[in-house]
Design a protein around this motif. Sequence first.
Motif, mmCIF file in Angstrom:
data_model
loop_
_atom_site.group_PDB
_atom_site.id
_atom_site.type_symbol
_atom_site.label_atom_id
_atom_site.label_comp_id
_atom_site.label_asym_id
_atom_site.label_seq_id
_atom_site.Cartn_x
_atom_site.Cartn_y
_atom_site.Cartn_z
ATOM 1 N N SER A 91 -33.906 26.592 -58.918
ATOM 2 C CA SER A 91 -35.104 26.120 -58.196
ATOM 3 C C SER A 91 -35.590 26.958 -57.015
ATOM 4 O O SER A 91 -34.602 27.074 -56.184
ATOM 5 C CB SER A 91 -35.304 24.434 -58.158
ATOM 6 N N PHE A 92 -36.740 27.517 -56.925
ATOM 7 C CA PHE A 92 -37.369 28.253 -55.762
ATOM 8 C C PHE A 92 -38.254 27.447 -55.417
ATOM 9 O O PHE A 92 -39.285 26.941 -55.894
ATOM 10 C CB PHE A 92 -37.742 29.595 -56.224
ATOM 11 N N LYS A 93 -37.984 26.569 -53.958
ATOM 12 C CA LYS A 93 -38.790 25.849 -53.502
ATOM 13 C C LYS A 93 -39.686 26.131 -52.382
ATOM 14 O O LYS A 93 -39.256 26.920 -51.493
ATOM 15 C CB LYS A 93 -38.002 24.467 -52.858
ATOM 16 N N PRO A 142 -34.719 26.679 -49.544
ATOM 17 C CA PRO A 142 -35.582 27.567 -50.599
ATOM 18 C C PRO A 142 -35.105 28.071 -51.918
ATOM 19 O O PRO A 142 -35.683 27.945 -52.985
ATOM 20 C CB PRO A 142 -36.007 28.641 -49.845
ATOM 21 N N VAL A 143 -33.748 28.070 -52.061
ATOM 22 C CA VAL A 143 -33.009 28.280 -53.332
ATOM 23 C C VAL A 143 -32.049 27.381 -53.941
ATOM 24 O O VAL A 143 -30.856 27.392 -52.951
ATOM 25 C CB VAL A 143 -32.427 29.835 -53.375
ATOM 26 N N HIS A 197 -42.516 23.671 -56.511
ATOM 27 C CA HIS A 197 -41.296 24.659 -56.840
ATOM 28 C C HIS A 197 -41.343 25.206 -58.329
ATOM 29 O O HIS A 197 -42.036 24.613 -59.235
ATOM 30 C CB HIS A 197 -39.947 23.687 -56.666
#
Length: 307
Positions: free
Chosen positions: A234-236, A260-261, A191
């Motif tokens: 966080s962008f996972k 994802p966010v 991430h």
Amino acid sequence: MACLLRTAFLIFIILFSVPATAQTQRQVTIISENDGYISVNNDGYYTNGLKFSYQWRRVPAETRREKINTFQLGQLIYTSQFAGEAALDRPITGYLYADFHQSVFNKKQDLLKWGVGFGLIGPPAFGKEMQERVHQVMQIYKPKNWDKQLRADWGLIADASWSPQLKKDRNSSLLEMKPLLSVTAGNFFTHATLGSAFLLGRSNLNNATVFWDHHKGTTKADREYFAYVFPAVSFKAYDATVQGGLFKKGPEPIEGRLNPVFFQTRMGVMYSGNKLSLGAAAVYESKQSLTQGSSQWYGSLQVGFMW
């Protein structure tokens, strides 16, 4: 579990026995995180975390960059919101890890931090044993559904963070901003995170502030005391505590679906004197798994000792 605790205790005894010199500064920090610190009726998702770290820095020559080294051992426990079968809304697992990080500062006091780590999920992470022991001591219900925890797996992780030191007039300004950009990659976590902390009170530069766990003050003028708010997004791409091991074979007992966010906001206070540092925070997190019924709050307490 008892063997693990004895090993950790032995490591810290060895570290404490190494004599400090005028050129070397050392610190031990303990962090405890639990959703029960916010509400006794709250027991789910990220339900408990315990982290031990040992840090040392050697006073550099004028021609060298300052470096701070840190070893950390930790265990994080994730569960579904409640014990009932109908509410198993995210995977159950412990995450046991050990990592090494080094913080490097240039002449402007910009922080560049890099690290590598090793971790375990599933039964080898001892999440079941730890939660059962804690609940036994607290004399509350016995945790259920650990027979449905994630399968055992191991992972390697590497990460890097950067925080520029913004211009600051220590004598006139009580407000400071500390931006942060970090990336993590590995077969357990991948991430990128972007955030910024806003500190109100008395705080030091990046290489000497308890906010980054780097306090090194030896006089009254070096003491810190401030409140802060630290929002981050966080962008996972991958999270093994939600999705299981990257190379798993077949579905997990409880399937998660990665968000994802991911948003997190920490709100807290910190103090650091010559030898002792203290911190307390309330932490809000959005859903780690889209299958969760809700977002969550938990509390964080930390204490550090320097010599």
